[in-house]
Write a protein that holds these residues in place. Sequence first.
Motif, PDB file in Angstrom:
ATOM      1  N   GLN A 122      43.923  43.047  22.881  1.00  0.00           N
ATOM      2  CA  GLN A 122      45.257  43.010  22.313  1.00  0.00           C
ATOM      3  C   GLN A 122      46.242  43.618  23.294  1.00  0.00           C
ATOM      4  OE1 GLN A 122      47.709  41.564  20.456  1.00  0.00           O
ATOM      5  NE2 GLN A 122      45.894  41.240  19.204  1.00  0.00           N
ATOM      6  N   GLU A 123      47.507  43.473  23.007  1.00  0.00           N
ATOM      7  CA  GLU A 123      48.556  44.025  23.859  1.00  0.00           C
ATOM      8  C   GLU A 123      48.418  45.539  23.982  1.00  0.00           C
ATOM      9  OE1 GLU A 123      53.358  44.651  23.881  1.00  0.00           O
ATOM     10  OE2 GLU A 123      52.579  42.825  22.982  1.00  0.00           O
ATOM     11  N   ASN A 124      48.576  46.029  25.211  1.00  0.00           N
ATOM     12  CA  ASN A 124      48.478  47.483  25.419  1.00  0.00           C
ATOM     13  C   ASN A 124      49.780  48.087  25.929  1.00  0.00           C
ATOM     14  OD1 ASN A 124      48.507  46.596  28.055  1.00  0.00           O
ATOM     15  ND2 ASN A 124      46.575  47.552  28.640  1.00  0.00           N
ATOM     16  N   ALA A 125      50.877  47.345  25.844  1.00  0.00           N
ATOM     17  CA  ALA A 125      52.167  47.866  26.313  1.00  0.00           C
ATOM     18  C   ALA A 125      52.984  48.456  25.171  1.00  0.00           C
ATOM     19  CB  ALA A 125      52.954  46.759  27.006  1.00  0.00           C
ATOM     20  N   ALA A 126      53.134  47.732  24.082  1.00  0.00           N
ATOM     21  CA  ALA A 126      53.941  48.202  22.952  1.00  0.00           C
ATOM     22  C   ALA A 126      53.016  48.873  21.933  1.00  0.00           C
ATOM     23  CB  ALA A 126      54.689  47.048  22.312  1.00  0.00           C
ATOM     24  N   PHE A 127      53.152  50.178  21.775  1.00  0.00           N
ATOM     25  CA  PHE A 127      52.299  50.946  20.863  1.00  0.00           C
ATOM     26  C   PHE A 127      52.406  50.431  19.425  1.00  0.00           C
ATOM     27  CE2 PHE A 127      51.283  54.593  18.146  1.00  0.00           C
ATOM     28  CZ  PHE A 127      50.029  54.909  18.646  1.00  0.00           C
ATOM     29  N   ALA A 135      38.944  40.407  34.330  1.00  0.00           N
ATOM     30  CA  ALA A 135      40.074  39.502  34.534  1.00  0.00           C
ATOM     31  C   ALA A 135      40.981  39.484  33.300  1.00  0.00           C
ATOM     32  CB  ALA A 135      39.565  38.100  34.860  1.00  0.00           C
ATOM     33  N   LEU A 136      41.432  40.664  32.897  1.00  0.00           N
ATOM     34  CA  LEU A 136      42.352  40.773  31.761  1.00  0.00           C
ATOM     35  C   LEU A 136      43.763  40.436  32.215  1.00  0.00           C
ATOM     36  CD1 LEU A 136      41.033  44.123  30.259  1.00  0.00           C
ATOM     37  CD2 LEU A 136      40.830  41.848  29.217  1.00  0.00           C
ATOM     38  N   GLY A 137      44.581  39.948  31.284  1.00  0.00           N
ATOM     39  CA  GLY A 137      45.975  39.674  31.575  1.00  0.00           C
ATOM     40  C   GLY A 137      46.769  40.965  31.708  1.00  0.00           C
ATOM     41  N   THR A 138      47.989  40.836  32.179  1.00  0.00           N
ATOM     42  CA  THR A 138      48.850  41.989  32.458  1.00  0.00           C
ATOM     43  C   THR A 138      48.972  42.941  31.282  1.00  0.00           C
ATOM     44  OG1 THR A 138      50.113  40.656  34.006  1.00  0.00           O
ATOM     45  CG2 THR A 138      51.173  42.660  33.198  1.00  0.00           C
ATOM     46  N   TRP A 139      49.144  42.435  30.077  1.00  0.00           N
ATOM     47  CA  TRP A 139      49.393  43.284  28.909  1.00  0.00           C
ATOM     48  C   TRP A 139      48.175  43.390  28.004  1.00  0.00           C
ATOM     49  CZ3 TRP A 139      53.364  45.619  30.523  1.00  0.00           C
ATOM     50  CH2 TRP A 139      54.383  44.935  31.189  1.00  0.00           C
ATOM     51  N   GLN A 140      47.001  43.019  28.489  1.00  0.00           N
ATOM     52  CA  GLN A 140      45.814  43.037  27.647  1.00  0.00           C
ATOM     53  C   GLN A 140      45.008  44.307  27.821  1.00  0.00           C
ATOM     54  OE1 GLN A 140      43.915  39.283  28.780  1.00  0.00           O
ATOM     55  NE2 GLN A 140      44.473  38.468  26.763  1.00  0.00           N
ATOM     56  N   GLY A 141      44.525  44.826  26.716  1.00  0.00           N
ATOM     57  CA  GLY A 141      43.621  45.967  26.717  1.00  0.00           C
ATOM     58  C   GLY A 141      42.476  45.693  25.758  1.00  0.00           C
ATOM     59  N   ILE A 142      41.374  46.389  25.958  1.00  0.00           N
ATOM     60  CA  ILE A 142      40.207  46.278  25.075  1.00  0.00           C
ATOM     61  C   ILE A 142      40.291  47.424  24.081  1.00  0.00           C
ATOM     62  CG2 ILE A 142      37.694  46.286  24.934  1.00  0.00           C
ATOM     63  CD1 ILE A 142      37.740  45.473  27.943  1.00  0.00           C
ATOM     64  N   TYR A 143      40.134  47.093  22.810  1.00  0.00           N
ATOM     65  CA  TYR A 143      40.247  48.101  21.754  1.00  0.00           C
ATOM     66  C   TYR A 143      39.003  48.125  20.878  1.00  0.00           C
ATOM     67  CZ  TYR A 143      45.144  48.501  22.898  1.00  0.00           C
ATOM     68  OH  TYR A 143      46.314  48.727  23.559  1.00  0.00           O
TER      69      TYR A 143
END
Length: 138
Positions: free
Chosen positions: A52-57, A110-118
């Motif tokens: 999921q996105e890891n930029a916007a909390f 190879a995650l995208g710029t705003w992707q994180g593993i949760y």
Amino acid sequence: MRQDSAILTFATDGPGLVEITREIGHWLASTGIEQGLVTMLCRHTSASLLIQENAAFEVRGDLVDWLARAAPEGRHYAHDDEGPDDMPAHIKAMLTGVNLQIPVISGAMALGTWQGIYLAEHRSRAHRRQVAVHVLGE
């Protein structure tokens, strides 16, 4: 072709998303595998894994809130052996999934710029959760 595997443990504080990208990345780097595929499995039925996105909390909170509405706690479930959050946690894990596969390119996921593993904790109280990781490549 080489492979490596481990079981990583993460602490949770109750319902929410715990970003584990860094820990998975450190483990992957320790394997020395440059090209391949990393697979992860959450070893629980009331927690899950997601990208999921890891930029916007706020994204994390919105997702947790949505899951709470989709599978509300209560005594209206037949399975409530461990309390009113028991069955909703299983439903949330079913909706979000327990495994991920990510390509490894140049030694990194190879995650995208705003992707994180949760790691998504779906139970009301804190837990120690295990994630099995496996990488296959060269």
